[in-house]
Design an enzyme around this catalytic site. Sequence first.
Site, short mmCIF file in Angstrom:
data_model
loop_
_atom_site.label_atom_id
_atom_site.label_comp_id
_atom_site.label_asym_id
_atom_site.label_seq_id
_atom_site.Cartn_x
_atom_site.Cartn_y
_atom_site.Cartn_z
N LEU A 66 0.84 -1.20 0.00
CA LEU A 66 0.00 0.00 0.00
C LEU A 66 0.87 1.25 0.00
O LEU A 66 1.93 1.29 0.65
CB LEU A 66 -0.92 0.01 1.22
CG LEU A 66 -1.85 -1.20 1.38
CD1 LEU A 66 -2.87 -0.93 2.47
CD2 LEU A 66 -2.54 -1.56 0.07
N GLY A 111 1.22 -5.22 1.32
CA GLY A 111 0.19 -5.34 0.29
C GLY A 111 0.66 -6.09 -0.94
O GLY A 111 -0.14 -6.72 -1.63
N ASN A 135 4.72 -7.25 6.74
CA ASN A 135 5.57 -6.56 7.72
C ASN A 135 4.85 -5.43 8.46
O ASN A 135 5.49 -4.59 9.08
CB ASN A 135 6.80 -5.98 7.00
CG ASN A 135 6.41 -4.91 5.97
OD1 ASN A 135 5.30 -4.93 5.46
ND2 ASN A 135 7.31 -3.99 5.69
N GLU A 136 3.52 -5.44 8.43
CA GLU A 136 2.75 -4.32 8.99
C GLU A 136 3.17 -3.91 10.39
O GLU A 136 3.30 -2.72 10.69
CB GLU A 136 1.24 -4.65 8.99
CG GLU A 136 0.55 -4.46 7.64
CD GLU A 136 0.82 -5.56 6.64
OE1 GLU A 136 1.56 -6.52 6.96
OE2 GLU A 136 0.27 -5.47 5.52
#
Length: 259
Positions: A66, A111, A135-136
């Site tokens: 994203l 994303g 990896n958020e």
Amino acid sequence: SNGKILVEMDEATGVAVMKMKSPPVNSLNLDFLTEFSISLEKLEIDRSCRGLILTSAVSKIFSAGLDITEMSGKSNEHYAAFWRAVQEMWLKLYGSNMVTIAAINGSSPAGGCLMALCCDYRIMADNPKFAIGLNETQLGIVAPFWFKDTMINTIGNRATELSLQLGQMYPAPEALKFGLVDKLVPEDKVQSAAAAAMSQWLSVPDHARQLTKSMMRKPAIDRLVKQREADINNFVSFISKDSIQKSLQIYMDRLKQKK
Ligand code: CO8
């Protein structure tokens, strides 16, 4: 079309190759996601198209995930529209009736990893410099339940728990061990390997394969469809928090400084 998504349809094989071309890193902004979903929908209703290979036209990058600039310093209306577009991309790709194969020819964080996980089969370039994962948490943000479901459906609960909590990025060889990708091939063989895998998948009768795919994926898809508005509200209230905006800013600054 403003040309971020290139589609090449091979009428003879019924296979479309979709190349993401939004330099420098194929980050998923609102324009990109809108064009992606429209392109996908067109192929979905084209009865001559049975398979889709998703890949990147940007060297060394599949997708950076994203677009972080879509999640910082914008209005709540913008965040909501952006998140709806992310949901739409996932619903269309995860629920596709076509055989979908990700030809992962570069790095694929967050994303980007999600897009790959939405496909039926993943082939990655055998280069330890290319990493893939959700990896958020490293950004101080939380992958929503449908990202989590997509990962669980691919690598199982324990591996997902480890990967998601640690926000782990896996270099290609580790990604293969974890089952995050199905096959590694030399960089210059990614497209031909994807085409070969596609012909195997297409040798299965469509109706049987499609109903089986739907049986596997429908519970996860229905879960989001039922809570779509709540999921948007949840995203907007989370992302607009000062503390979250600060984390994203620090992450972006670090990304720019590392050069
Ligand atoms: N969004 C916006 N800009 C980005 C992004 C991104 N995701 N990734 C990279 N860029 C920018 C960089 O800042 C840089 O900009 P500039 O040229 O102005 O300095 C430019 O793109 C090129 O990037 P790099 O120089 O870093 O390029 P490299 O080839 O060295 O590295 C990588 C490429 C590996 C892709 C690297 O850029 C990277 O790791 N990017 C960060 C990827 C990332 O962490 N993405 C996570 C996004 S969050 C997400 O997808 C899911 C969120 C779920 C929602 C949670 C609910 C709250």
